[in-house]
Scaffold this motif. Structure first.
Motif, PDB file in Angstrom:
ATOM      1  N   VAL A  86      18.929   6.207  16.163  1.00 25.02           N
ATOM      2  CA  VAL A  86      17.545   5.846  16.451  1.00 25.02           C
ATOM      3  C   VAL A  86      16.757   7.140  16.387  1.00 25.02           C
ATOM      4  N   VAL A  87      15.736   7.158  15.542  1.00 27.39           N
ATOM      5  CA  VAL A  87      14.931   8.356  15.326  1.00 27.39           C
ATOM      6  C   VAL A  87      13.540   8.106  15.900  1.00 27.39           C
ATOM      7  N   PHE A  88      13.135   8.963  16.842  1.00 26.23           N
ATOM      8  CA  PHE A  88      11.816   8.863  17.464  1.00 26.23           C
ATOM      9  C   PHE A  88      10.882   9.826  16.744  1.00 26.23           C
ATOM     10  N   SER A  89       9.908   9.268  16.020  1.00 28.65           N
ATOM     11  CA  SER A  89       8.972  10.109  15.266  1.00 28.65           C
ATOM     12  C   SER A  89       7.702   9.320  14.966  1.00 28.65           C
ATOM     13  N   ARG A  90       6.587  10.005  15.110  1.00 26.91           N
ATOM     14  CA  ARG A  90       5.304   9.406  14.727  1.00 26.91           C
ATOM     15  C   ARG A  90       4.909   9.810  13.313  1.00 26.91           C
ATOM     16  N   THR A  91       5.644  10.763  12.715  1.00 26.94           N
ATOM     17  CA  THR A  91       5.242  11.289  11.406  1.00 26.94           C
ATOM     18  C   THR A  91       6.151  10.870  10.257  1.00 26.94           C
ATOM     19  N   LEU A  92       7.411  10.559  10.528  1.00 30.33           N
ATOM     20  CA  LEU A  92       8.292  10.131   9.443  1.00 30.33           C
ATOM     21  C   LEU A  92       7.861   8.768   8.916  1.00 30.33           C
ATOM     22  N   GLU A  93       7.981   8.594   7.623  1.00 32.20           N
ATOM     23  CA  GLU A  93       7.659   7.309   7.004  1.00 32.20           C
ATOM     24  C   GLU A  93       8.866   6.387   6.946  1.00 32.20           C
ATOM     25  N   LYS A  94      10.059   6.986   6.774  1.00 28.45           N
ATOM     26  CA  LYS A  94      11.277   6.176   6.697  1.00 28.45           C
ATOM     27  C   LYS A  94      12.464   7.028   7.117  1.00 28.45           C
ATOM     28  N   VAL A  95      13.545   6.346   7.451  1.00 29.28           N
ATOM     29  CA  VAL A  95      14.799   7.002   7.797  1.00 29.28           C
ATOM     30  C   VAL A  95      15.929   6.303   7.045  1.00 29.28           C
ATOM     31  N   GLU A  96      17.027   7.019   6.875  1.00 33.11           N
ATOM     32  CA  GLU A  96      18.174   6.486   6.141  1.00 33.11           C
ATOM     33  C   GLU A  96      19.438   6.726   6.946  1.00 33.11           C
ATOM     34  N   ASN A  98      21.967   4.669   8.173  1.00 30.65           N
ATOM     35  CA  ASN A  98      22.277   3.848   9.342  1.00 30.65           C
ATOM     36  C   ASN A  98      21.336   4.168  10.508  1.00 30.65           C
ATOM     37  N   SER A  99      20.056   4.385  10.176  1.00 33.50           N
ATOM     38  CA  SER A  99      19.071   4.822  11.177  1.00 33.50           C
ATOM     39  C   SER A  99      17.934   3.819  11.318  1.00 33.50           C
ATOM     40  N   THR A 100      17.339   3.803  12.506  1.00 30.69           N
ATOM     41  CA  THR A 100      16.172   2.992  12.812  1.00 30.69           C
ATOM     42  C   THR A 100      15.066   3.928  13.279  1.00 30.69           C
ATOM     43  N   LEU A 101      13.853   3.697  12.822  1.00 32.71           N
ATOM     44  CA  LEU A 101      12.703   4.521  13.190  1.00 32.71           C
ATOM     45  C   LEU A 101      11.930   3.866  14.326  1.00 32.71           C
ATOM     46  N   VAL A 102      11.631   4.639  15.376  1.00 32.36           N
ATOM     47  CA  VAL A 102      10.810   4.174  16.498  1.00 32.36           C
ATOM     48  C   VAL A 102       9.630   5.117  16.607  1.00 32.36           C
ATOM     49  N   ARG A 103       8.428   4.566  16.577  1.00 33.34           N
ATOM     50  CA  ARG A 103       7.217   5.386  16.560  1.00 33.34           C
ATOM     51  C   ARG A 103       6.596   5.615  17.938  1.00 33.34           C
ATOM     52  N   ASP A 104       6.797   4.695  18.872  1.00 33.22           N
ATOM     53  CA  ASP A 104       6.156   4.844  20.179  1.00 33.22           C
ATOM     54  C   ASP A 104       6.979   4.154  21.260  1.00 33.22           C
ATOM     55  N   LEU A 106       8.714   5.373  23.975  1.00 28.73           N
ATOM     56  CA  LEU A 106      10.019   5.990  24.164  1.00 28.73           C
ATOM     57  C   LEU A 106      10.770   5.354  25.324  1.00 28.73           C
ATOM     58  N   ALA A 107      10.151   5.293  26.487  1.00 25.87           N
ATOM     59  CA  ALA A 107      10.815   4.762  27.679  1.00 25.87           C
ATOM     60  C   ALA A 107      11.192   3.297  27.496  1.00 25.87           C
ATOM     61  N   GLY A 108      10.315   2.523  26.905  1.00 21.32           N
ATOM     62  CA  GLY A 108      10.598   1.109  26.681  1.00 21.32           C
ATOM     63  C   GLY A 108      11.761   0.897  25.720  1.00 21.32           C
ATOM     64  N   GLU A 109      11.796   1.688  24.657  1.00 20.53           N
ATOM     65  CA  GLU A 109      12.887   1.571  23.688  1.00 20.53           C
ATOM     66  C   GLU A 109      14.212   1.996  24.295  1.00 20.53           C
ATOM     67  N   ARG A 134      11.173  14.369  30.896  1.00 19.89           N
ATOM     68  CA  ARG A 134       9.899  14.037  31.561  1.00 19.89           C
ATOM     69  C   ARG A 134       9.858  12.571  31.977  1.00 19.89           C
ATOM     70  N   GLU A 135      10.527  11.716  31.192  1.00 16.47           N
ATOM     71  CA  GLU A 135      10.555  10.277  31.491  1.00 16.47           C
ATOM     72  C   GLU A 135      11.759   9.891  32.361  1.00 16.47           C
ATOM     73  N   ASP A 136      12.575  10.873  32.759  1.00 22.78           N
ATOM     74  CA  ASP A 136      13.758  10.643  33.594  1.00 22.78           C
ATOM     75  C   ASP A 136      14.734   9.665  32.931  1.00 22.78           C
ATOM     76  N   LEU A 137      15.071   9.946  31.658  1.00 17.63           N
ATOM     77  CA  LEU A 137      15.903   9.035  30.883  1.00 17.63           C
ATOM     78  C   LEU A 137      17.301   9.568  30.584  1.00 17.63           C
ATOM     79  N   ILE A 138      17.649  10.757  31.063  1.00 17.20           N
ATOM     80  CA  ILE A 138      18.954  11.355  30.750  1.00 17.20           C
ATOM     81  C   ILE A 138      19.897  11.175  31.934  1.00 17.20           C
ATOM     82  N   ASP A 139      21.089  10.663  31.630  1.00 15.07           N
ATOM     83  CA  ASP A 139      22.088  10.390  32.661  1.00 15.07           C
ATOM     84  C   ASP A 139      23.149  11.477  32.762  1.00 15.07           C
ATOM     85  N   GLU A 140      23.407  12.160  31.647  1.00 13.94           N
ATOM     86  CA  GLU A 140      24.480  13.144  31.627  1.00 13.94           C
ATOM     87  C   GLU A 140      24.097  14.303  30.711  1.00 13.94           C
TER      88      GLU A 140
END
Length: 189
Positions: A86-96, A98-104, A106-109, A134-140
């Motif tokens: 899963v790639v978090f980016s607002r600037t990439l147009e596409k990913v390859e 075995n990847s999925t692009l997420v633009r916004d 972050l916490a919800g995704e 910053r979003e308190d999303l890391i466990d380890e």
């Protein structure tokens, strides 16, 4: 619930790359590469920011068929290609690869991904890790502390508004002098 695991090499003084972007000091020997490969086999999904994704996608797909690659490198390339990303980016147009692009959102995704069945998710890249912290999303946290002092560069940890309590879960020392440290989050308030 699946955990988010932040794992990267880090200098003794806390940087994951030098001031000029160099990471050659962190290249693994065969023993450490085997350990990285075993760690990667235990990951269900990789989470990347734009920069690290582009670096990885620009290198690992070509290693699978490279006759000069070590067996550890070829093995990691196969693992990397097979692992969903899963790639978090607002600037990439596409990913390859075995990847999925997420633009916004972050916490919800991440909440959605954590609720899915499966294994842990690894997080790579200091920039995206800062957002996750910053979003308190890391466990380890898995640090590979290399016996080098860089004197500056990109920090493994960003400046935080408050201390983050951790519990040591595992350690290992490699022949190269690299020390593996695995910390789990202490109970959250």
């Amino acid at each position: 619930m699946r955990d988010v695991v932040y794992s990267l090499s880090v200098s003794l003084d806390g940087f994951m790359e030098s001031a000029d972007g160099d990471i050659s000091w962190s290249l693994p020997d065969a023993e450490l590469h085997e350990f990285h490969n075993e760690q990667a086999r235990g990951v269900d999904t990789s989470l990347y920011g734009r920069r690290l994704y582009q670096d990885m996608a620009g290198y690992w797909p070509s290693v699978v068929d490279d006759p000069t690659a070590s067996s550890q490198e070829a093995d990691f390339a196969r693992i990397w290609l097979a692992t969903p990303k899963v790639v978090f980016s607002r600037t990439l147009e596409k990913v390859e690869h075995n990847s999925t692009l997420v633009r916004d959102d972050l916490a919800g995704e991440v909440a959605r991904l954590k609720a899915l069945p499966g294994g842990d998710m690894d997080l790579g890249g200091a920039g995206i890790a800062a957002s996750f912290l910053r979003e308190d999303l890391i466990d380890e946290f898995r640090l590979f502390v290399h016996p080098v002092i860089l004197g500056g560069g990109t920090p493994y940890f960003p400046t935080l508004p408050a201390p983050l309590s951790l519990q040591l879960a595992d350690t290992r020392v490699f022949g190269s002098g690299v020390v593996f440290l695995r910390y789990r989050r202490s109970a959250r308030d």
